[in-house]
Design a protein around this motif. Structure first.
Motif, PDB file in Angstrom:
ATOM      1  N   LYS A   1       0.834  -1.207   0.000  1.00  0.00           N
ATOM      2  CA  LYS A   1       0.000   0.000   0.000  1.00  0.00           C
ATOM      3  C   LYS A   1       0.871   1.260   0.000  1.00  0.00           C
ATOM      4  O   LYS A   1       0.545   2.247  -0.660  1.00  0.00           O
ATOM      5  CB  LYS A   1      -0.937  -0.001   1.198  1.00  0.00           C
ATOM      6  CG  LYS A   1      -2.026  -1.059   1.117  1.00  0.00           C
ATOM      7  CD  LYS A   1      -2.871  -1.068   2.384  1.00  0.00           C
ATOM      8  CE  LYS A   1      -3.898  -2.161   2.370  1.00  0.00           C
ATOM      9  NZ  LYS A   1      -4.738  -2.144   3.588  1.00  0.00           N
ATOM     10  N   GLU A   2       1.982   1.237   0.736  1.00  0.00           N
ATOM     11  CA  GLU A   2       2.890   2.383   0.745  1.00  0.00           C
ATOM     12  C   GLU A   2       3.536   2.589  -0.619  1.00  0.00           C
ATOM     13  O   GLU A   2       3.762   3.722  -1.034  1.00  0.00           O
ATOM     14  CB  GLU A   2       3.952   2.227   1.837  1.00  0.00           C
ATOM     15  CG  GLU A   2       3.408   2.482   3.223  1.00  0.00           C
ATOM     16  CD  GLU A   2       4.464   2.393   4.313  1.00  0.00           C
ATOM     17  OE1 GLU A   2       5.633   2.048   4.022  1.00  0.00           O
ATOM     18  OE2 GLU A   2       4.106   2.665   5.478  1.00  0.00           O
ATOM     19  N   GLU A   3       3.846   1.500  -1.323  1.00  0.00           N
ATOM     20  CA  GLU A   3       4.393   1.622  -2.679  1.00  0.00           C
ATOM     21  C   GLU A   3       3.376   2.268  -3.614  1.00  0.00           C
ATOM     22  O   GLU A   3       3.725   3.131  -4.424  1.00  0.00           O
ATOM     23  CB  GLU A   3       4.831   0.252  -3.199  1.00  0.00           C
ATOM     24  CG  GLU A   3       6.073  -0.273  -2.512  1.00  0.00           C
ATOM     25  CD  GLU A   3       6.419  -1.706  -2.879  1.00  0.00           C
ATOM     26  OE1 GLU A   3       5.744  -2.305  -3.751  1.00  0.00           O
ATOM     27  OE2 GLU A   3       7.367  -2.240  -2.282  1.00  0.00           O
ATOM     28  N   LEU A   4       2.110   1.867  -3.490  1.00  0.00           N
ATOM     29  CA  LEU A   4       1.057   2.506  -4.287  1.00  0.00           C
ATOM     30  C   LEU A   4       0.914   3.976  -3.919  1.00  0.00           C
ATOM     31  O   LEU A   4       0.720   4.833  -4.778  1.00  0.00           O
ATOM     32  CB  LEU A   4      -0.282   1.791  -4.092  1.00  0.00           C
ATOM     33  CG  LEU A   4      -0.504   0.513  -4.863  1.00  0.00           C
ATOM     34  CD1 LEU A   4      -1.828  -0.131  -4.455  1.00  0.00           C
ATOM     35  CD2 LEU A   4      -0.484   0.766  -6.358  1.00  0.00           C
ATOM     36  N   PHE A   5       1.012   4.277  -2.623  1.00  0.00           N
ATOM     37  CA  PHE A   5       0.890   5.661  -2.171  1.00  0.00           C
ATOM     38  C   PHE A   5       2.027   6.516  -2.729  1.00  0.00           C
ATOM     39  O   PHE A   5       1.806   7.664  -3.134  1.00  0.00           O
ATOM     40  CB  PHE A   5       0.843   5.739  -0.646  1.00  0.00           C
ATOM     41  CG  PHE A   5       0.693   7.133  -0.120  1.00  0.00           C
ATOM     42  CD1 PHE A   5      -0.412   7.907  -0.461  1.00  0.00           C
ATOM     43  CD2 PHE A   5       1.647   7.693   0.712  1.00  0.00           C
ATOM     44  CE1 PHE A   5      -0.557   9.201   0.020  1.00  0.00           C
ATOM     45  CE2 PHE A   5       1.511   8.985   1.203  1.00  0.00           C
ATOM     46  CZ  PHE A   5       0.406   9.737   0.855  1.00  0.00           C
ATOM     47  N   ALA A   6       3.240   5.992  -2.772  1.00  0.00           N
ATOM     48  CA  ALA A   6       4.364   6.738  -3.340  1.00  0.00           C
ATOM     49  C   ALA A   6       4.080   7.084  -4.803  1.00  0.00           C
ATOM     50  O   ALA A   6       4.333   8.216  -5.248  1.00  0.00           O
ATOM     51  CB  ALA A   6       5.654   5.936  -3.209  1.00  0.00           C
ATOM     52  N   ALA A   7       3.532   6.140  -5.544  1.00  0.00           N
ATOM     53  CA  ALA A   7       3.160   6.403  -6.937  1.00  0.00           C
ATOM     54  C   ALA A   7       2.036   7.431  -7.007  1.00  0.00           C
ATOM     55  O   ALA A   7       2.025   8.298  -7.891  1.00  0.00           O
ATOM     56  CB  ALA A   7       2.759   5.109  -7.634  1.00  0.00           C
ATOM     57  N   THR A   8       1.089   7.354  -6.083  1.00  0.00           N
ATOM     58  CA  THR A   8      -0.013   8.315  -6.022  1.00  0.00           C
ATOM     59  C   THR A   8       0.509   9.735  -5.841  1.00  0.00           C
ATOM     60  O   THR A   8       0.050  10.666  -6.507  1.00  0.00           O
ATOM     61  CB  THR A   8      -0.982   7.953  -4.879  1.00  0.00           C
ATOM     62  OG1 THR A   8      -1.607   6.715  -5.179  1.00  0.00           O
ATOM     63  CG2 THR A   8      -2.027   9.026  -4.653  1.00  0.00           C
ATOM     64  N   VAL A   9       1.465   9.907  -4.946  1.00  0.00           N
ATOM     65  CA  VAL A   9       2.041  11.236  -4.700  1.00  0.00           C
ATOM     66  C   VAL A   9       2.631  11.794  -5.993  1.00  0.00           C
ATOM     67  O   VAL A   9       2.424  12.964  -6.327  1.00  0.00           O
ATOM     68  CB  VAL A   9       3.086  11.179  -3.565  1.00  0.00           C
ATOM     69  CG1 VAL A   9       3.911  12.463  -3.495  1.00  0.00           C
ATOM     70  CG2 VAL A   9       2.390  10.914  -2.224  1.00  0.00           C
TER      71      VAL A   9
END
Length: 162
Positions: free
Chosen positions: A30-38
């Motif tokens: 989920k944190e990897e997805l969040f980094a991409a989201t940012v």
């Protein structure tokens, strides 16, 4: 169905299904997805703040961004802030767009310096663009609340004889 409604449905489906983005179930994923989201949100957030600067602050502001950083609770966040001389002199906070994934959260959210929380399920450039209206609401509400912390004179367009 509007893009905003589709984003809400993605958010609620994640809660229902116990995942994020249809697949990620571990905090790390989920944190990897969040980094991409940012990264996807960055140009949209900058555009929204630049527009507020041009229209309300008459170009006197400066946009800064933190990129992805850790939070005190062990989560992750990214901040985009719009500061300007009148706001600084009044000693109130800048206008802020905050994307954050708190340590205890199931998935990320958007908020402002004085307002929040909005669901944040962004997995593509189109999803990020669909958040523009939400970001505009956040920065408008933030500016409104900062006026109440100081006064209307922190908004140059208000005092420019318009």
């Amino acid at each position: 169905m509007t893009d905003h409604h589709q984003a809400l449905l993605r958010h609620f489906a994640d809660l229902r299904d116990g995942n994020h983005g249809g697949a990620a179930t571990t905090r790390r994923a989920k944190e990897e997805l969040f980094a991409a989201t940012v990264d996807l949100l960055d140009p949209v957030a900058r555009r929204v703040l630049a527009d507020l600067d041009a229209r309300m602050l008459l170009g006197r502001g400066s946009v800064t961004a933190t990129g992805l950083i850790g939070t005190e609770d062990g989560g992750k966040q990214a901040l985009w802030a719009l500061s300007w001389p009148e706001q600084a002199r009044a000693r109130v906070a800048p206008v802020v767009i905050r994307a954050h994934y708190g340590a205890g959260f199931h998935h990320p959210h958007l908020s402002g310096g004085t307002v929040g929380e909005w669901p944040l399920n962004v997995f593509s450039a189109a999803d990020a663009e669909a958040e523009e209206a939400t970001m505009r609401a956040i920065v408008s509400a933030d500016l409104h609340n900062l006026v109440f912390q100081a006064d209307f004179r922190i908004v140059p367009a208000t005092t420019a004889g318009r």
